[in-house]
Write an enzyme that holds these catalytic residues in place. Structure first.
Site, mmCIF file in Angstrom:
data_model
loop_
_atom_site.group_PDB
_atom_site.id
_atom_site.type_symbol
_atom_site.label_atom_id
_atom_site.label_comp_id
_atom_site.label_asym_id
_atom_site.label_seq_id
_atom_site.Cartn_x
_atom_site.Cartn_y
_atom_site.Cartn_z
ATOM 1 N N HIS A 1 0.833 -1.210 0.000
ATOM 2 C CA HIS A 1 0.000 0.000 0.000
ATOM 3 C C HIS A 1 0.858 1.247 0.000
ATOM 4 O O HIS A 1 1.958 1.256 0.531
ATOM 5 C CB HIS A 1 -0.954 0.023 1.200
ATOM 6 C CG HIS A 1 -0.285 -0.097 2.538
ATOM 7 N ND1 HIS A 1 0.118 -1.309 3.050
ATOM 8 C CD2 HIS A 1 0.048 0.833 3.459
ATOM 9 C CE1 HIS A 1 0.664 -1.119 4.237
ATOM 10 N NE2 HIS A 1 0.644 0.168 4.512
ATOM 11 N N HIS B 1 0.615 5.286 1.176
ATOM 12 C CA HIS B 1 -0.096 6.318 1.922
ATOM 13 C C HIS B 1 -0.063 7.591 1.067
ATOM 14 O O HIS B 1 1.009 7.974 0.575
ATOM 15 C CB HIS B 1 0.612 6.629 3.237
ATOM 16 C CG HIS B 1 0.688 5.465 4.193
ATOM 17 N ND1 HIS B 1 -0.137 5.359 5.293
ATOM 18 C CD2 HIS B 1 1.494 4.369 4.216
ATOM 19 C CE1 HIS B 1 0.174 4.246 5.956
ATOM 20 N NE2 HIS B 1 1.158 3.631 5.327
#
Ligand code: 5GP
Ligand code: ZN
Length: 132
Positions: free
Chosen positions: A99, A101
């Site tokens: 992932h 941010h």
């Protein structure tokens, strides 16, 4: 990955506030934002982190990151961004599904990043040579 939190968000088994989705990527609001608008962008296909992800998946993810940034400019008047990915426990990775941010920034918001070290030009040259 049946026991992966973010795979469960992809499938909808765990609810999230999705802001973008296409065939390859999902993006949703972080449950504990460092700033309002803090968004996560993940590939739908499970990989542990960015090192393990395919270039194809990362291309889709970065395309979505750009869309998310546009959305944050529109909604929270973002003036800048930090786009980061924690890779490995040592770097603070807590969820082991790739992932990014996307954190919106505003002038003077006071969010601190890392301190910098003093190094010599020689140290930099030796390391760069080794890395090449
Ligand atoms: P990491 O530390 O692995 O880079 O970041 C994981 C992020 O996932 C953290 O910022 C954390 O707040 C977020 N997070 C953890 N669990 C959930 C959840 O169930 N839903 C959402 N939306 N975000 C989560
Ligand atoms: Zn997963």
């Amino acid at each position: 990955m049946s026991d992966c939190l973010f795979c469960k968000i992809v499938s909808g088994e765990i609810p999230s506030h999705k802001v973008y989705e296409d065939d390859h990527v999902v993006s949703f609001l972080d449950i504990h934002p460092v700033k309002i608008g803090h968004t996560l962008v993940i590939p739908k296909k499970h990989s542990v982190n960015l090192v393990e992800s395919s270039v194809e998946d990362l291309t889709h993810v970065m395309t979505a990151v750009k869309e998310v940034m546009k959305g944050l400019i529109r909604t929270v008047d973002a003036e800048g961004f930090n786009v980061t990915s924690n890779i490995g426990q040592s770097a603070g990775q807590a969820v082991f599904h790739t992932h990014f941010h996307v954190i919106p920034r505003h002038n003077g918001d006071g969010l601190a990043m890392w301190a910098h070290k003093e190094v010599t030009q020689e140290e930099l040259a030796v390391l760069a040579q080794r890395m090449r």
